[in-house]
Design a protein around this motif. Structure first.
Motif, short mmCIF file in Angstrom:
data_model
loop_
_atom_site.label_atom_id
_atom_site.label_comp_id
_atom_site.label_asym_id
_atom_site.label_seq_id
_atom_site.Cartn_x
_atom_site.Cartn_y
_atom_site.Cartn_z
N ASN A 128 0.78 -1.23 0.00
CA ASN A 128 0.00 0.00 0.00
C ASN A 128 0.82 1.29 0.00
OD1 ASN A 128 -2.49 -1.32 -0.14
ND2 ASN A 128 -2.38 -1.82 2.04
N MET A 132 0.66 3.92 -3.03
CA MET A 132 0.36 5.33 -2.80
C MET A 132 1.41 6.24 -3.46
SD MET A 132 -0.98 6.60 0.89
CE MET A 132 -1.10 8.38 0.86
N GLY B 121 -5.53 2.04 -1.62
CA GLY B 121 -4.78 3.15 -2.19
C GLY B 121 -5.15 4.47 -1.55
N SER B 122 -5.00 5.54 -2.34
CA SER B 122 -5.24 6.89 -1.81
C SER B 122 -6.29 7.60 -2.64
CB SER B 122 -3.94 7.68 -1.83
OG SER B 122 -3.48 7.77 -3.16
N ASP B 129 -3.32 14.14 -1.01
CA ASP B 129 -3.46 12.69 -1.18
C ASP B 129 -3.64 12.07 0.20
OD1 ASP B 129 -2.73 11.99 -4.13
OD2 ASP B 129 -1.29 13.52 -3.51
N TRP B 131 -4.50 8.57 2.41
CA TRP B 131 -4.64 7.11 2.37
C TRP B 131 -6.09 6.75 2.72
CZ3 TRP B 131 -4.15 3.13 6.64
CH2 TRP B 131 -4.14 1.84 6.11
#
Lengths: 148, 311
Positions: A128, A132, B121-122, B129, B131
């Motif tokens: 993750n 990101m 994801g984000s 941004d 999370w």
């Protein structure tokens, strides 16, 4: 008041702590200063977004991209195995691989209305923090990705 | 006794319970929408979302049953009214909980066995941004709050109405913080890079759903097959019913007493004895004062067959 500020600082610090990668992709990239990337279709090398995305990830991670050759489903298997960090290609918007890999936001769109193709990056599922990082880089270089 | 299935004493608490259940549905819908917006790939979030959606079943079944009990009159086709609709609603809610609980547990175990790594994801909020896990945590925390208050308010009403459906819902709501805590731990664990935390939290939540379902199924089927009245919060025999049985045994020594429950009401059969000479309302036999005497709707006497004792 001071307590609120301390709490806010702690929360901000916590915000940056999560998420982490189960297989430690981001840590490895930061440590070795290199990440591996492959194109699902060599023809997309001409697309300007590809180079811009890779450069943006290099800038954000301080690591150099190490290009690998390969094509198609085999690349997704390498992503899953952890031997490859990034695959860039044109994939269907409703890709059948959506549950097997993590797709970033589309950098550009082509194809027909019935079957739109999206130029985007694919990462290993569950990593993750790395996901990101790539998502942030995608949004930084593409208006399309920011609007997604 | 009123012309509908509902005893007159229960009209006021029933009206309050109906209002509360409309609020329950409203708050549950806000939770379903909030959680639905941030589901992502997380098994924990999907399981918690389905659990929240299932939370609509008991209040909806309660409202349907309450409407029938309050407004549908006894008729030639339904001479006993609709007092058992609540029991049927309880059974439907129990089947839904059990089936979905089992399915969720299966999914969580499959995900755990396959070592599935959930990708979270984000998204961009106000140019930042974020999370998605942080939003999941916020949604999980929000989902903890309304059920706590609703469960607290439901409990005394469920006891006043002797309503198992409402009581089960109250306990599920009060215990919601446990599944909420498991959900939070699952998402935080996922954020810390423990891929298994997501599936383990989902399994814990689904075990809780399954446990609620099995308890409700045991109690509701007992009523549908004319079992002895069960306690509100467990599958044990009801203390009220036990006291009534003792009272009838004292009044009619040597008789066989059989009790069954039709919704919130109790019906008694006194076998192997003749009815008393004076005419008595069933409430006369209720053992513990007048407050819950409405529960005893019928006392029937079955005299012994001539030349034969026992039945």
């Amino acid at each position: 008041m001071r307590g609120v500020i301390v709490l806010a600082m702690l929360l901000l610090a916590a915000c940056d702590m999560l998420p982490r990668d189960p297989a430690g992709t981001s840590n490895r990239i930061a440590h070795k200063r290199t990440f591996t990337v492959a194109l699902a279709d060599p023809a997309i090398d001409a697309a300007p977004e590809v180079q811009r995305l890779v450069h943006e990830i290099e800038r954000r991670t301080g690591a150099k991209a190490h290009w690998r050759s390969g094509a198609g489903e085999g690349l997704f298997q390498q992503l899953d195995d952890g031997t490859l960090d990034l695959v860039i290609g044109r994939f269907l918007a409703e890709s059948p691989w959506a549950m097997d890999v993590a797709f970033g936001p589309p950098l550009s769109k082509t194809g027909t209305k019935a079957a739109p193709l999206e130029l985007k990056a694919a990462m290993r599922n569950g990593e993750n923090r790395w996901i990101m990082t790539v998502e942030r880089a995608s949004r930084a270089i593409s208006q399309e990705a920011r609007e997604e | 006794m009123s012309e509908t299935s509902l005893p007159d004493e229960l009209r006021e608490p029933m009206a309050r319970a109906v209002r509360l259940e409309y609020w329950n549905i409203f708050w549950t819908l806000t939770i379903i929408v909030t959680m639905g917006l941030v589901l992502g790939q997380s098994q924990t979030m999907k399981t918690a979302w389905i659990e929240d959606t299932l939370g609509l079943v008991p209040p909806v079944m309660f409202l349907i049953a309450a409407h029938m009990e309050r407004h549908a009159h006894r008729s030639r086709r339904f001479p006993f009214g609709f007092e058992r609709v609540n029991g049927l609603g309880f059974f439907v809610a129990a089947v839904a909980l059990t089936a979905v609980g089992a399915l969720l547990l299966y999914n969580a175990l499959i995900a755990l066995g396959a070592a599935e790594h959930a990708s979270v994801g984000s998204i961009v909020i106000l140019g930042q941004d974020i999370w998605l896990g942080w939003l999941m945590i916020a949604a999980q925390i929000y989902s903890l709050i309304p059920p706590l208050f609703i469960g607290r308010k439901e409990l005394p009403l469920a006891q006043a109405l002797n309503d198992k459906l409402l009581h089960t819902d109250a306990l599920m709501n009060k215990a919601n913080w446990l599944t909420g805590a498991a959900g939070l731990a699952g998402i935080i664990g996922l954020g810390l890079g423990w891929w298994w935390a997501d599936s383990v939290a989902a399994a814990i939540i689904s075990l809780d759903v399954l446990n609620d379902g099995i308890k409700a199924l045991r109690s509701s089927t007992a009523e549908l097959v004319d079992g002895a009245p069960r306690a509100l919060s467990s599958t044990d025999l009801s203390e009220d019913a036990q006291s009534l049985c003792d009272r009838l045994k004292a009044e009619f020594p040597g008789a066989t007493i059989r009790l069954r429950e039709t919704g919130r009401l109790i019906r008694a059969e006194v076998h192997d004895t003749h009815p008393p000479a004076q005419c008595r309302h069933p409430r006369y036999y209720w053992p513990e004062g007048e407050d819950k005497a409405w529960r005893l709707a019928q006392v029937s006497f079955i005299p012994p067959v001539e030349g034969k004792r026992g039945n």
